[in-house]
Enzyme design. Structure first.
Site, PDB file in Angstrom:
ATOM      1  N   ASN A 150      14.753  60.707  28.609  1.00 13.12           N
ATOM      2  CA  ASN A 150      13.512  60.623  27.826  1.00 13.12           C
ATOM      3  C   ASN A 150      13.244  59.219  27.298  1.00 13.12           C
ATOM      4  O   ASN A 150      12.097  58.888  26.975  1.00 13.12           O
ATOM      5  CB  ASN A 150      13.525  61.639  26.677  1.00 13.12           C
ATOM      6  CG  ASN A 150      13.125  63.021  27.175  1.00 13.12           C
ATOM      7  OD1 ASN A 150      12.446  63.143  28.208  1.00 13.12           O
ATOM      8  ND2 ASN A 150      13.541  64.061  26.471  1.00 13.12           N
ATOM      9  N   CYS A 407      19.619  70.059  27.561  1.00 17.02           N
ATOM     10  CA  CYS A 407      18.903  69.476  28.720  1.00 17.02           C
ATOM     11  C   CYS A 407      19.238  67.999  28.866  1.00 17.02           C
ATOM     12  O   CYS A 407      18.706  67.327  29.734  1.00 17.02           O
ATOM     13  CB  CYS A 407      17.399  69.694  28.612  1.00 17.02           C
ATOM     14  SG  CYS A 407      16.598  68.511  27.526  1.00 17.02           S
ATOM     15  N   PHE A 408      20.105  67.473  28.004  1.00 13.24           N
ATOM     16  CA  PHE A 408      20.648  66.116  28.112  1.00 13.24           C
ATOM     17  C   PHE A 408      19.552  65.051  28.050  1.00 13.24           C
ATOM     18  O   PHE A 408      19.675  63.994  28.673  1.00 13.24           O
ATOM     19  CB  PHE A 408      21.490  65.952  29.405  1.00 13.24           C
ATOM     20  CG  PHE A 408      22.221  67.194  29.810  1.00 13.24           C
ATOM     21  CD1 PHE A 408      22.991  67.882  28.875  1.00 13.24           C
ATOM     22  CD2 PHE A 408      22.134  67.706  31.093  1.00 13.24           C
ATOM     23  CE1 PHE A 408      23.662  69.042  29.224  1.00 13.24           C
ATOM     24  CE2 PHE A 408      22.790  68.873  31.452  1.00 13.24           C
ATOM     25  CZ  PHE A 408      23.557  69.549  30.513  1.00 13.24           C
ATOM     26  N   CYS A 409      18.478  65.359  27.322  1.00 11.38           N
ATOM     27  CA  CYS A 409      17.354  64.399  27.172  1.00 11.38           C
ATOM     28  C   CYS A 409      16.738  64.055  28.521  1.00 11.38           C
ATOM     29  O   CYS A 409      16.145  62.993  28.668  1.00 11.38           O
ATOM     30  CB  CYS A 409      17.780  63.110  26.491  1.00 11.38           C
ATOM     31  SG  CYS A 409      18.398  63.341  24.836  1.00 11.38           S
ATOM     32  N   ASN A 410      16.924  64.902  29.523  1.00 11.83           N
ATOM     33  CA  ASN A 410      16.354  64.615  30.846  1.00 11.83           C
ATOM     34  C   ASN A 410      15.423  65.766  31.195  1.00 11.83           C
ATOM     35  O   ASN A 410      15.785  66.693  31.920  1.00 11.83           O
ATOM     36  CB  ASN A 410      17.478  64.470  31.881  1.00 11.83           C
ATOM     37  CG  ASN A 410      16.960  63.952  33.219  1.00 11.83           C
ATOM     38  OD1 ASN A 410      15.839  64.262  33.620  1.00 11.83           O
ATOM     39  ND2 ASN A 410      17.768  63.179  33.898  1.00 11.83           N
TER      40      ASN A 410
END
Ligand SMILES: Cc1ncc(COP(=O)(O)O)c(C=O)c1O
Length: 490
Positions: A150, A407-410
């Protein structure tokens, strides 16, 4: 990479030595990474002492004890002052910062005549510097792959504010790679734009996919400036900037060697850097500025981008960290995590319930071809439903296992992995008063997130084996508790 023979579940502790022998005979070259076993027993002994299984290296790597000692010794030995002066203590700090800067460029084989190294607080800080200063204008372009952190996605806001067009290159399920033909069509689709920026990660922090570095030349030949997010790539892979020449590279050093936190870098081609237009000036970035005459004369090169006082006590620890990696050898680290990761990926895929149904769904490549040691997955119940990742997190914590969930900032990789369409997302509104869980339900997502196991320089066979012992607890699991904590952020 050689395929390993797996022990049948349940990965009992008593079977570990035999499993390791099998692993070693299938991976004879693994013995050349024995130095890392020695370091594990010395530099990283706190893992054993505390009984921790650390599998969140994509979140942050671990530091060796000697890095701390060397840094502390350096701080004890001398007096360091703010580098924005010329007094003796200031000059001492400046000398160390400049040594670290040269060491970073050397480590990545970046010729100093061609590349500048700008110290930032982290990879996000590096990405922001590019996004806010890129000379976007109406009809210019920002192109990014769905697979991005992100902190890269956020650049679209800078582009839009300057009325540039933004576009995304989709991922293919299930391997979560980009189709080269689709990418080329996107790159060819902006012939008339003057300023165009293409951003992608060298390695996905979600799926572990290694996207080709060859895209750099492909895009630059078509007039694009290329920003490569290397935050998840450089901890276990070699980046050679004399071979591949992106315009901008972002990274965080704690992801490479654990310490120091709070220091990252933007490596930028000097020619591309000169085209950036900073939206402001600040202390440390100007030759002079005045108030009554409204004058500002910016410094050039890296100095134009380092706002205020850099982390002048932390930055010298970057040179120490790089030396640590160089002593081990990045290719040794790469080989080690490849062999262990390949074993883990295969073991997870072979995990079955008693009825033969799969107990794991992998997101991303199912084989060890062009991927790194970051494995995203969900446990599945025998009926195929996803086991809530918050339950996995809670159970892992009870076993002193550190993995990442969510979501691992993805966002884009997650949307593709979980088959979430544009339609599903545009129909749902994140209304006032909602929490993330409400939104996940509204969108109709099959899961609120995945589990991510990521390997790094201190990982050993025992870690992945013990993780698999833990994974067997999900065999034949049909119920998860209802009282899981709310999800508050992605
Ligand atoms: C690929 C990638 N890019 C960017 C970032 C952001 O890094 P930082 O939080 O250190 O700025 C991360 C962090 O996980 C990452 O994995």
């Amino acid at each position: 990479m050689a395929t390993t023979l797996l022990q049948p579940a349940p990965f009992a502790a008593a079977d570990r030595a035999e499993a390791e022998r099998t692993f070693l005979s299938a991976n004879p070259a693994f013995r050349h990474t024995a130095l890392l076993d020695e370091l594990r027993a010395t530099e990283y002994r706190r893992l054993e002492e505390r009984g921790e299984i650390y599998l969140d290296y994509t979140g942050g790597s671990l530091y060796a004890e000697s890095q701390l000692e060397e840094h502390l010794g350096m701080l004890r030995e001398a007096v360091y002052g703010n580098p924005h002066s010329v007094n003796p203590t200031s000059s001492a700090a400046t000398a160390l910062v400049e040594r670290a800067r040269a060491a970073v460029l050397r480590y990545f084989d970046a010729p100093e005549s061609e590349y500048a190294c700008i110290f930032t607080p982290n990879a996000t800080g590096a990405l922001r510097l590019v996004g806010e200063a890129y000379p976007f204008g109406p009809h210019d372009r920002f192109l990014a792959t769905f697979d991005n952190h992100n902190s890269v996605n956020g650049i679209r806001e800078f582009a839009r504010a300057k009325r540039a067009r933004t576009a995304y290159v989709p991922l293919r399920a299930p391997d979560l790679r980009v189709d080269d033909g689709v990418l080329e069509r996107h790159l060819d689709d902006a012939a008339t734009a003057r300023n165009k920026l293409f951003a992608y990660p060298a390695q996905s922090n979600f799926s572990g996919v290694k996207h080709p570095l060859e895209w750099i030349a492909l895009a630059r030949e078509r007039g694009w400036d290329v920003l490569v997010d290397c935050a998840a790539f450089v901890p276990t892979s070699r980046l050679d900037l004399s071979l591949h020449k992106p315009d901008f590279v972002a990274m965080s050093f704690y992801k490479m060697f654990g310490y120091p936190t709070g220091v990252g870098a933007l490596l930028a081609r000097r020619e591309a850097l000169a085209r950036l237009r900073r939206p402001w000036f600040s202390g440390g970035t100007v030759v002079t500025a005045n108030v009554q005459g409204d004058l500002v004369v910016p410094l050039s090169g890296h100095a134009r981008f380092e706002d205020g006082t850099v982390n002048y006590l932390g930055i010298p620890a970057v040179e120490i960290g790089l030396r640590h990696i160089e002593r081990i050898g990045i290719d040794t680290i790469s080989h080690r995590v490849g062999a262990l990761g390949s074993w883990l990926l295969e073991a997870l895929q072979q995990l079955r319930h008693s009825d033969g149904s799969p107990a794991v769904r992998i997101y991303g490549p199912a084989t060890w071809h062009r991927r790194g040691a970051t494995i995203a997955f969900n446990f599945l119940a025998p009926d195929g439903r996803v086991v809530d990742e918050r339950f996995v997190d809670a159970l892992a914590a009870a076993h002193d296992i550190s993995v990442r969930t969510g979501c691992f900032c993805n966002s884009g990789a997650g949307e593709t992995a979980f088959s979430i369409s544009k339609d599903m997302l545009t129909r749902a509104e994140f209304a006032d008063g909602m929490i993330l869980d409400d939104y996940i339900r509204l969108v109709g997502m099959p899961t609120g997130g995945a589990v991510r196991a990521s390997l790094g320089l201190a990982t050993n066979f025992a870690d992945v084996y013990r993780f698999m012992s833990f994974a067997t607890e999900f065999r034949d699991l049909t119920e998860v508790p209802a009282d899981l904590p709310p999800r508050l952020a992605c």
